[in-house]
Design a protein around this motif. Structure first.
Motif, PDB file in Angstrom:
ATOM      1  N   LEU A 241      11.122 -36.508 -13.454  1.00 20.53           N
ATOM      2  CA  LEU A 241      11.519 -34.895 -13.482  1.00 20.53           C
ATOM      3  C   LEU A 241      10.228 -34.574 -12.813  1.00 20.53           C
ATOM      4  N   VAL A 242       8.912 -34.975 -11.787  1.00 17.92           N
ATOM      5  CA  VAL A 242       7.901 -34.695 -11.540  1.00 17.92           C
ATOM      6  C   VAL A 242       7.163 -33.209 -10.975  1.00 17.92           C
ATOM      7  N   ALA A 243       6.757 -32.639 -11.648  1.00 17.24           N
ATOM      8  CA  ALA A 243       6.239 -31.445 -10.898  1.00 17.24           C
ATOM      9  C   ALA A 243       5.031 -30.636 -11.591  1.00 17.24           C
ATOM     10  N   ASP A 244       4.694 -29.692 -10.696  1.00 14.01           N
ATOM     11  CA  ASP A 244       3.431 -28.378 -10.906  1.00 14.01           C
ATOM     12  C   ASP A 244       3.725 -28.064 -12.357  1.00 14.01           C
ATOM     13  N   HIS A 245       2.236 -27.393 -12.207  1.00 16.65           N
ATOM     14  CA  HIS A 245       3.188 -26.526 -13.633  1.00 16.65           C
ATOM     15  C   HIS A 245       4.259 -25.943 -14.146  1.00 16.65           C
TER      16      HIS A 245
ATOM     17  N   CYS B  26       4.412 -33.307 -15.310  1.00 18.97           N
ATOM     18  CA  CYS B  26       3.704 -32.164 -15.225  1.00 18.97           C
ATOM     19  C   CYS B  26       2.037 -32.739 -15.406  1.00 18.97           C
ATOM     20  N   PRO B  27       1.223 -31.807 -14.893  1.00 18.74           N
ATOM     21  CA  PRO B  27      -0.285 -31.652 -14.605  1.00 18.74           C
ATOM     22  C   PRO B  27      -1.125 -31.711 -16.000  1.00 18.74           C
ATOM     23  N   ARG B  28      -0.574 -30.534 -16.736  1.00 12.89           N
ATOM     24  CA  ARG B  28      -1.005 -29.491 -18.013  1.00 12.89           C
ATOM     25  C   ARG B  28       0.280 -28.936 -18.872  1.00 12.89           C
ATOM     26  N   ASP B  29      -0.444 -28.848 -19.891  1.00 11.54           N
ATOM     27  CA  ASP B  29       1.127 -28.596 -20.870  1.00 11.54           C
ATOM     28  C   ASP B  29       1.177 -26.374 -20.605  1.00 11.54           C
ATOM     29  N   GLY B  30       1.877 -26.519 -21.164  1.00  9.67           N
ATOM     30  CA  GLY B  30       2.737 -24.749 -21.102  1.00  9.67           C
ATOM     31  C   GLY B  30       3.145 -24.293 -22.240  1.00  9.67           C
TER      32      GLY B  30
ATOM     33  N   VAL C 110      14.032 -24.913 -13.211  1.00  9.40           N
ATOM     34  CA  VAL C 110      14.415 -25.711 -12.664  1.00  9.40           C
ATOM     35  C   VAL C 110      14.698 -26.925 -13.756  1.00  9.40           C
ATOM     36  N   ILE C 111      13.503 -27.633 -13.352  1.00 10.21           N
ATOM     37  CA  ILE C 111      13.215 -28.041 -14.484  1.00 10.21           C
ATOM     38  C   ILE C 111      13.555 -28.281 -15.941  1.00 10.21           C
ATOM     39  N   GLU C 112      13.169 -27.498 -16.457  1.00 12.23           N
ATOM     40  CA  GLU C 112      13.588 -27.068 -17.918  1.00 12.23           C
ATOM     41  C   GLU C 112      15.473 -27.527 -17.921  1.00 12.23           C
ATOM     42  N   MET C 113      16.179 -26.832 -16.541  1.00 18.58           N
ATOM     43  CA  MET C 113      17.371 -26.632 -16.650  1.00 18.58           C
ATOM     44  C   MET C 113      17.988 -28.156 -16.564  1.00 18.58           C
TER      45      MET C 113
ATOM     46  N   GLU D  56      12.729 -38.350  -9.278  1.00 14.28           N
ATOM     47  CA  GLU D  56      12.595 -36.794  -9.115  1.00 14.28           C
ATOM     48  C   GLU D  56      11.257 -36.569  -8.605  1.00 14.28           C
ATOM     49  N   LEU D  57      10.317 -36.161  -7.721  1.00 10.86           N
ATOM     50  CA  LEU D  57       9.837 -35.097  -7.054  1.00 10.86           C
ATOM     51  C   LEU D  57      10.160 -33.579  -6.256  1.00 10.86           C
ATOM     52  N   HIS D  58       9.374 -32.974  -7.781  1.00  8.02           N
ATOM     53  CA  HIS D  58       9.571 -31.265  -7.220  1.00  8.02           C
ATOM     54  C   HIS D  58       8.107 -30.733  -6.976  1.00  8.02           C
ATOM     55  N   SER D  59       7.947 -30.420  -5.732  1.00  8.87           N
ATOM     56  CA  SER D  59       6.474 -29.739  -5.323  1.00  8.87           C
ATOM     57  C   SER D  59       5.889 -30.381  -6.439  1.00  8.87           C
ATOM     58  N   ALA D  60       5.775 -31.884  -6.236  1.00  8.73           N
ATOM     59  CA  ALA D  60       4.389 -32.109  -7.299  1.00  8.73           C
ATOM     60  C   ALA D  60       3.001 -32.190  -6.610  1.00  8.73           C
ATOM     61  N   PRO D  61       1.991 -31.987  -7.325  1.00  2.73           N
ATOM     62  CA  PRO D  61       0.532 -32.321  -6.557  1.00  2.73           C
ATOM     63  C   PRO D  61      -0.060 -33.176  -6.259  1.00  2.73           C
ATOM     64  N   ALA D  62      -0.461 -33.276  -5.466  1.00  3.79           N
ATOM     65  CA  ALA D  62      -0.713 -34.505  -4.974  1.00  3.79           C
ATOM     66  C   ALA D  62      -1.319 -36.080  -5.718  1.00  3.79           C
ATOM     67  N   HIS D  63      -1.669 -35.673  -6.677  1.00  2.36           N
ATOM     68  CA  HIS D  63      -2.275 -37.081  -7.310  1.00  2.36           C
ATOM     69  C   HIS D  63      -0.209 -37.610  -8.315  1.00  2.36           C
ATOM     70  N   LEU D  64       0.154 -36.374  -8.250  1.00  2.00           N
ATOM     71  CA  LEU D  64       1.629 -37.321  -9.228  1.00  2.00           C
ATOM     72  C   LEU D  64       2.557 -38.064  -8.103  1.00  2.00           C
TER      73      LEU D  64
END
Length: 419
Positions: A27-31, A59-63, A40-43, A98-106
């Motif tokens: 599940l590949v996404a942004d922050h 994802c690109p960074r932790d949180g 949505v990713i969490e669910m 699945e790509l979920h509005s991921a940043p370009a490098h991902l």
């Protein structure tokens, strides 16, 4: 606003342990801590394992959200740049992504691999220029299938990429977990907590909640101005509580300026990030007046919580009103026809925030819902049982199995690492 004990969204099968699965899905996404996509990713992470698919979040960074998923035993990979993304995807052993509005490098790292791809379209991308549509067309060409979260989002992309086969984009609406433990006592505690935070008396009032980021898409300033018209005319005291990330401080300041100069400024409350479940449990109704949406997750959660909703016409709005409690209302979009929203029309509507074209309709809808709340024989939210979470997970699982490379294996307990 913090959480109240006994008020939380929960999946039907909370946090199943790793077990026998036949697919590893990225599940590949942004922050993950910004906007509804992270939720949505969490669910999906929690739901897919119950469906026999092992999720791996990239994802690109932790949180906060990524830390919470790790604590629950799910694998989260942090890849902040192209090199780490390539290494992570090569070593993750994924069968499908699945790509979920991921940043370009991902996105680039995924497309550089041989893993099957399933893009998920979360919005009507009115800001896209020609170069971005060209990249989207290339992504669709690489994908076996595409998920759109609403029919409006599906049509929007097909109109701009007419070479795409119509059956390639499948609609799987976003869902929401329910709050099974939020009984009358828990809702009363949530209401008292909200009143304390606001420093307001909420007895005999109708409280509307709007869970949104403060940015131009969500039209917070226009919502505040239109709601204050309802506060002037409605015989039931009404309060609006807006809560979310101030990603655009200008939008917050515009909304606050409109609030401050109105005689009923005390009826509108602008909060930062808050516990969504607690606010919905404390509320009588939900309000969303966005210029455009894909499928609004906060509105979906409001329906799952049993609240009547007032929403402007945008992606998923009509479908959500149809399954929301009786009395819910769909109002016109502040920009004009929902299918014709553009950057230009949204900018024009934003400039006239104090006098938007749907202002009388929104004020009338708020008054009607507030009156119905005041006249209701029972004091708590109601409505049909909500199964949207299961429908969402089942829809994603079905397409992931159709697209992915199936392999039967026992997945080891989740790893915790960053690339």
């Amino acid at each position: 606003m913090s959480a109240v004990d006994g008020v939380a969204f929960m999946p039907p099968n909370p946090h199943p342990p790793p077990g026998r699965t036949d697919l590893r899905c990225g599940l590949v996404a942004d922050h993950l801590d910004v906007g509804g996509i992270g939720r949505v990713i969490e669910m999906l992470t929690e739901g897919l394992r119950s469906a026999g698919i092992e999720p791996v979040v990239v994802c690109p960074r932790d949180g906060e959200r990524s830390a919470r998923l790790r604590a629950l035993g799910y694998e989260v990979i942090v890849a902040p740049d192209a090199r780490s993304a390539g290494v992570a995807l090569e070593s993750a052993g994924l069968d499908v992504v699945e790509l979920h509005s991921a940043p370009a490098h991902l996105v680039g790292a995924v497309l550089g691999s041989d893993v099957p791809v399933l893009p998920v379209l979360h919005n009507t991308e009115i800001h896209y220029a020609r170069l971005q549509w060209r990249a989207t067309a290339a992504l669709f060409g690489r994908a076996e299938a595409v998920i759109a979260v609403s029919e409006i989002v599906r049509r929007f992309h097909l109109e701009r990429l007419p070479a795409t086969p119509h059956d390639k984009i499948v609609v799987v609406p976003n869902g929401a977990m329910t709050m099974p433990q939020a009984d009358a006592s828990a809702r009363s505690r949530a209401r008292e907590h909200l009143a304390s935070v606001l420093g307001a008396r909420l007895t005999k009032s109708a409280v509307f909640v709007s869970l949104v980021r403060y940015d131009s898409q969500k039209n917070v300033a226009g919502t505040v101005a239109s709601f204050l018209e309802a506060a002037d005319s409605c015989h039931v005291p009404v309060h609006l509580v807006v809560a979310g990330e101030p990603s655009d401080w200008l939008e917050y300041c515009r909304a606050d300026a409109l609030r401050r100069r109105h005689p009923r400024a005390d009826r509108v409350h602008l909060l930062g990030n808050s516990d969504a479940a607690t606010l919905l449990a404390a509320a009588d109704a939900f309000l969303l007046n966005s210029f455009f949406e894909g499928w609004p997750l906060a509105t979906t959660e409001a329906v799952a919580a049993g609240l009547p909703i007032v929403v402007s016409d945008s992606g998923g709005a009509a479908e959500l009103v149809a399954r929301a409690p009786e009395g819910s209302m769909l109002i016109g979009n502040a920009t004009g026809p929902a299918g014709s929203v553009s950057d230009r029309s949204a900018r024009a509507a934003r400039r006239r925030a104090a006098r938007q074209r749907n202002r009388p309709e929104l004020a009338a809808a708020v008054s009607a819902v507030a009156t119905a709340v005041a006249q209701a024989a029972t004091g708590g939210p109601g409505g049909p049982a909500d199964d949207s979470y299961g429908v969402m997970v089942d829809g994603h699982a079905r397409l992931l199995r159709a697209v992915g490379r199936t392999r039967s294996t026992v997945i080891a307990p989740s790893k915790q690492h960053s690339a």
